[in-house]
Design a protein around this motif. Structure first.
Motif, short mmCIF file in Angstrom:
data_model
loop_
_atom_site.label_atom_id
_atom_site.label_comp_id
_atom_site.label_asym_id
_atom_site.label_seq_id
_atom_site.Cartn_x
_atom_site.Cartn_y
_atom_site.Cartn_z
N ILE A 25 0.85 -1.20 0.00
CA ILE A 25 0.00 0.00 0.00
C ILE A 25 0.88 1.24 0.00
N ALA A 27 -0.29 4.72 0.53
CA ALA A 27 -1.30 5.74 0.81
C ALA A 27 -0.67 7.13 0.83
N LEU A 343 0.21 -7.22 4.51
CA LEU A 343 0.21 -5.91 3.85
C LEU A 343 1.45 -5.16 4.27
N THR A 373 -5.98 6.65 2.95
CA THR A 373 -5.66 5.32 3.47
C THR A 373 -6.89 4.43 3.46
N LYS A 376 -7.68 3.25 -0.05
CA LYS A 376 -6.76 2.22 -0.53
C LYS A 376 -7.02 0.89 0.16
N LEU A 377 -7.31 0.90 1.45
CA LEU A 377 -7.57 -0.34 2.17
C LEU A 377 -8.84 -1.02 1.69
N THR A 380 -7.72 -2.78 -1.48
CA THR A 380 -6.64 -3.78 -1.45
C THR A 380 -6.65 -4.67 -0.22
#
Length: 464
Positions: A25, A27, A343, A373, A376-377, A380
């Motif tokens: 990730i 972010a 992650l 964030t 994105k979470l 993903t």
């Protein structure tokens, strides 16, 4: 050939599968704000300033002021007497039923003439005397316009020997002639005593100098540039009273106390604006505020330790927190978590710092993922975005400021244990348990403001 292709396809599948099990990730980082250094004014406080004036100090200062010739009359024509009076020995001062008793040893040179002046012919017999004696004076004490004032009255004059002269062959005592002349110089002596005490007991310069020292901002924490500034409002005083061999009066400074972060602030003390106001009594307690300063770096280290050895996730998908960083943005705290596991990368949370009085801990209310964030979470690693995982993480995003509170208290106590900002001035006091008030954020640290109850005595003891 087909077999080789099949095997190659399986290897690629397994490689892709294994790579996809560890997601990454990136972010968007919420950049920190420049939180300006803050100024925080507390509620009104009182600093009690007991003034203890020893009679011995008054005696010493009076002796310095009153010396040598204290009365002189060189005209013998008006009353047949010339007189000079000197202080013979040091003045002694003591408490007599709430008044000042002054004993003044003196010596006198007296020229006395007996005779007549008739038909232009002077028939005089002039005699000279050197006498020793003691004058006793009693003074009422009051406080006015920063000075210890006295109203002095001469009570007695006792000669060590009886002055006599010879008239027509006979020895005649002339005390009855000389003592009436005391009326001529008694007012002079009384005035001299009052002026000497008033001059020596003008404690305004001492008090103002002490107040200036108290009101000069002093540094409580060098690393985070924390300053405490006392801002005077009014100065009160009670009546002067005798207590054994001292004269006491209570003074009290009504003021505010400001905690400032940053460069050393300017003093707000102006001696020309200080007015002395009479009151019946002073408050016994004071209320002030101190700052418990936690740098973001120190707080980050503590919270990083909280995450040590812990995993967060759902099912087989788990992460561990390798490092924590804190900073300020838009009135909120940003918490950056460096993750390793299912992650990899850095995620950002935001929340409002709060304080738990029972545990003396700072924690973060309304903690949530930063907007980018969270987005994105969701795409993903939705398992990490779930609420129960966030709650588990939030449990570790806290730290105790008890060491900071103790440090702040100890910083104050250094100035409450016979601290002497100048000769003859001593600061003493006590501090009760501290009470949390509020948290504010700066570009350097989290500041927890704490209310402190206690008492402070600034004693002026010894007149230089």
């Amino acid at each position: 050939m087909k077999t080789i292709l099949h095997i190659t396809s399986l290897l690629v599948f397994f490689i892709i599968s294994s790579c996809s099990s560890t997601q990454k990730i990136t972010a968007l980082k919420p950049e920190p704000d420049d939180a300006k250094p803050l100024v925080y004014e507390t509620t009104t406080s009182f600093i009690k300033i007991p003034i203890l004036i020893k009679l011995k100090d008054i005696e010493n200062q009076t002796n310095k002021t009153l010396n040598g010739l204290i009365y002189e009359d060189n005209n013998i024509e008006d009353d047949d007497i010339e007189m000079k009076v000197w202080k013979l020995a040091p003045i002694a001062i003591e408490n007599l039923n709430g008044k000042i008793k002054t004993v003044l040893p003196l010596k006198a040179f007296i020229k006395y003439r007996i005779g007549t002046d008739k038909l232009g012919v002077s028939l005089y017999n002039t005699r000279e005397f050197n006498l020793n004696g003691v004058v006793t004076l009693i003074s009422d004490v009051s406080l006015s316009n920063w000075k210890l004032n006295t109203a002095t009255e001469l009570k007695s004059l006792d000669w060590n020997e009886t002055p006599t002269t010879t008239v027509f062959g006979k020895t005649v005592p002339i005390t009855y002639l000389i003592n009436p002349t005391v009326r001529l110089f008694r007012s002079k002596i009384e005035r001299n005593i009052d002026e000497a005490i008033a001059k020596s007991m003008d404690f305004k310069p001492n008090v103002l100098e002490a107040l200036e020292k108290i009101c000069t901002p002093f540094q409580m924490n060098e690393a985070y540039e924390t300053w405490l500034r006392v801002v005077p409002i009014e100065l009160y005083t009670t009546d002067a009273k005798f207590k054994k061999e001292t004269i006491t009066m209570d003074m009290g400074l009504k003021c505010t106390m400001e905690t400032l972060i940053g460069h050393k602030p300017a003093t707000k003390f102006d001696k020309n604006k200080i007015v002395l106001k009479p009151v019946m009594q002073m408050p016994e307690r004071i209320t002030t505020n101190i700052a418990a300063v936690s740098s973001y770096q120190d707080a980050s280290k503590i919270i990083t330790k909280n995450f040590s050895g812990q995993e967060f996730g759902a099912g087989t998908k788990k992460v561990t927190v390798q490092n924590v960083a804190l900073w300020h943005k838009n009135g909120k705290m940003v918490i950056a978590l460096d993750l390793l596991g299912s992650l990899n990368g850095t995620i950002y949370l935001t929340g409002y710092p709060q304080y738990n009085e029972a545990t003396k801990e700072v924690y973060f209310d309304q903690l949530d993922y930063a907007l980018d964030t969270k987005s994105k979470l969701t795409k993903t690693a939705n398992w990490l975005a779930q609420g129960y995982v966030l709650r588990k993480i939030q449990e570790n995003c806290r730290y105790s400021i008890r060491p900071n509170l103790d440090e702040g208290k100890q910083s104050m106590m250094k100035y409450l244990k016979n601290y002497s900002p100048m000769p003859g001035v001593f600061v003493n006091g006590t501090i009760d348990d501290i009470q949390f008030q509020k948290i504010q954020l700066t570009n350097k640290a989290i500041i927890a403001f704490i209310k402190v109850n206690g008492d402070v005595n600034v004693t002026v003891d010894g007149i230089q």
